[in-house]
Design an enzyme around this catalytic site. Structure first.
Site, PDB file in Angstrom:
ATOM      1  N   GLU A 179       7.630  15.187   4.619  1.00 53.48           N
ATOM      2  CA  GLU A 179       6.465  14.581   3.970  1.00 53.48           C
ATOM      3  C   GLU A 179       5.626  15.593   3.188  1.00 53.48           C
ATOM      4  O   GLU A 179       4.744  16.246   3.740  1.00 53.48           O
ATOM      5  CB  GLU A 179       5.561  13.888   5.014  1.00 53.48           C
ATOM      6  N   LYS A 224       9.252  11.275   2.747  1.00 48.54           N
ATOM      7  CA  LYS A 224       8.014  10.485   2.784  1.00 48.54           C
ATOM      8  C   LYS A 224       7.036  11.067   1.760  1.00 48.54           C
ATOM      9  O   LYS A 224       6.231  11.948   2.072  1.00 48.54           O
ATOM     10  CB  LYS A 224       7.412  10.526   4.195  1.00 48.54           C
TER      11      LYS A 224
HETATM   12  P1  13P Z   1      -1.340   6.853   5.392  1.00 54.34           P
HETATM   13  O1  13P Z   1      -0.393   5.740   5.072  1.00 54.34           O
HETATM   14  O2  13P Z   1      -2.628   6.386   6.008  1.00 54.34           O
HETATM   15  O3  13P Z   1      -1.531   7.793   4.243  1.00 54.34           O
HETATM   16  O4  13P Z   1      -0.697   7.694   6.569  1.00 54.34           O
HETATM   17  C1  13P Z   1       0.645   7.986   6.536  1.00 54.34           C
HETATM   18  C2  13P Z   1       0.880   9.254   7.217  1.00 54.34           C
HETATM   19  O5  13P Z   1       1.645   9.326   8.140  1.00 54.34           O
HETATM   20  C3  13P Z   1       0.191  10.448   6.732  1.00 54.34           C
HETATM   21  O6  13P Z   1       0.754  11.573   7.286  1.00 54.34           O
END
Ligand code: 13P
Length: 344
Positions: A179, A224
């Site tokens: 991510e 992600k």
């Molecule tokens: P949000 O969808 O609230 O941005 O959170 C996703 C997430 O896991 C952030 O690390």
């Protein structure tokens, strides 16, 4: 439960399913509970998450896996059933956030730049989480847009850490969710959609180069990313079609087709915008990977509000959660439309 990385990754992005990000750290969940004037205690956090995980329809039809926080993966429901068991019984895969947070980046003259920490001892922690039932993990890197930012050092350091994390996960039989989040908040007025596209493309190119160098198997990971979108305080906001089009353009330029799926974060978009953007991307079709959701706020905000910390509101909160999960499931199939958004 199947144990091959590829099979786990494919199950995480099964058609019409996505991931619930419920891995708020104790600090973040306290901020969320402050909004409903609820004390954040071990029991209130348990009650809230138990309410989500006992939403049978949502969990069995629309959610493939849940990202948990360290406390939650060890927690039991009020009746003594492990919370992981509740989700496994609904057919969901438990996952775990393993990073230790974004810390100030040494050497950066910009005060807002961070690098995500947590590699020390990670091999041992992953072995324990695997025993506790986790079959995927998450590590979030944060990139801020501002004058001259992000810096080369920030992009490179975060990409390198993500790759080392991902390689350790795969060694442990755990699918890494990689991510790299280019933030949509911040006060920079020139943070328009094209600036976000440029920074996201650069970031993803760097991340996939580092993943390659670290020997990460692309078939056994999930990306992600943020969507390509204007900053919240930019006066020039892009249309939903433009967000969908530019996000897919950047992803096609940077994400190899060997990656089974891309599960977006919501990042501060409204619930409905996050759903609409995802649906538009899928409706336009012709994609080499699955595109789905891994939302935190955009899946939980309505449920949290409906719950308000009160046992008598559990049913209403579950209804709100199930509605959002269903809307996002439709979006993952490119079949959402605004008229389906009746109040839950
Ligand atoms: P949000 O969808 O609230 O941005 O959170 C996703 C997430 O896991 C952030 O690390």
């Amino acid at each position: 439960m199947t144990e091959k990385l590829e099979d786990i990754a494919n199950a995480m992005v099964a058609p019409g399913k996505g991931i619930l990000a419920a891995d708020e750290s104790s600090g973040t969940i306290k901020k969320r509970f402050d909004k409903i004037k609820l004390d954040s205690t071990e029991d209130s956090r348990r009650d809230y998450r138990e309410m989500l995980f006992r939403s049978k329809d949502a969990m069995s039809k629309y959610i493939s896996g849940v990202i948990l926080y360290d406390e939650t993966i060890r927690q039991k429901a009020k009746d003594g059933t492990p919370l992981t068991r509740l989700m496994q019984d609904a057919g969901c895969i438990p996952g775990i956030k393993v990073d230790m947070g974004a810390k100030p980046l040494a050497g950066s003259t910009a005060k807002i730049e961070t690098v995500t920490e947590g590699l020390d001892g990670l091999r041992e922690r992953l072995a324990e989480y695997h025993k506790l039932g986790a079959r995927f993990a998450k590590w979030r890197a944060v990139l801020a847009i501002d004058d001259g930012l992000p810096s080369f050092n920030c992009v490179k350091s975060n990409a390198h850490a993500l790759a080392r994390y991902a390689a350790l996960c795969q060694e442990a039989g755990i699918v890494p969710i990689v991510e790299p989040e280019v933030l949509m908040d911040g006060a920079h007025s020139k943070h328009d959609i094209d600036r976000c596209a440029m920074v996201t493309e650069w970031t993803l190119k760097t991340v996939f180069e580092e993943l390659y160098l670290a020997g990460v198997t692309l078939e056994g990971m999930i990306l992600k990313p943020n969507m390509v979108i204007a900053g919240q305080s930019c006066p020039m906001q892009a249309s939903p079609d433009e967000v969908a089009e530019k996000t897919v353009l950047v992803l096609k330029r940077t994400v190899p087709a060997a990656v089974p799926g891309i599960a977006f974060l919501s990042g501060g978009q409204s619930d409905e915008a996050a759903t609409q953007h995802l649906s538009l991307m899928n409706a336009n079709g012709d994609l080499p990977w699955k595109l789905t959701f891994s939302y935190g706020r955009a899946l939980q905000a309505a449920a949290l509000k409906a719950w308000g910390g009160k046992a008598e509101n559990v049913k209403a909160a579950q209804k709100a959660f199930t509605h959002r999960a269903k809307m996002n499931s439709l979006a993952a199939l490119g079949k959402w439309s605004a008229k389906l958004e009746k109040p839950a």
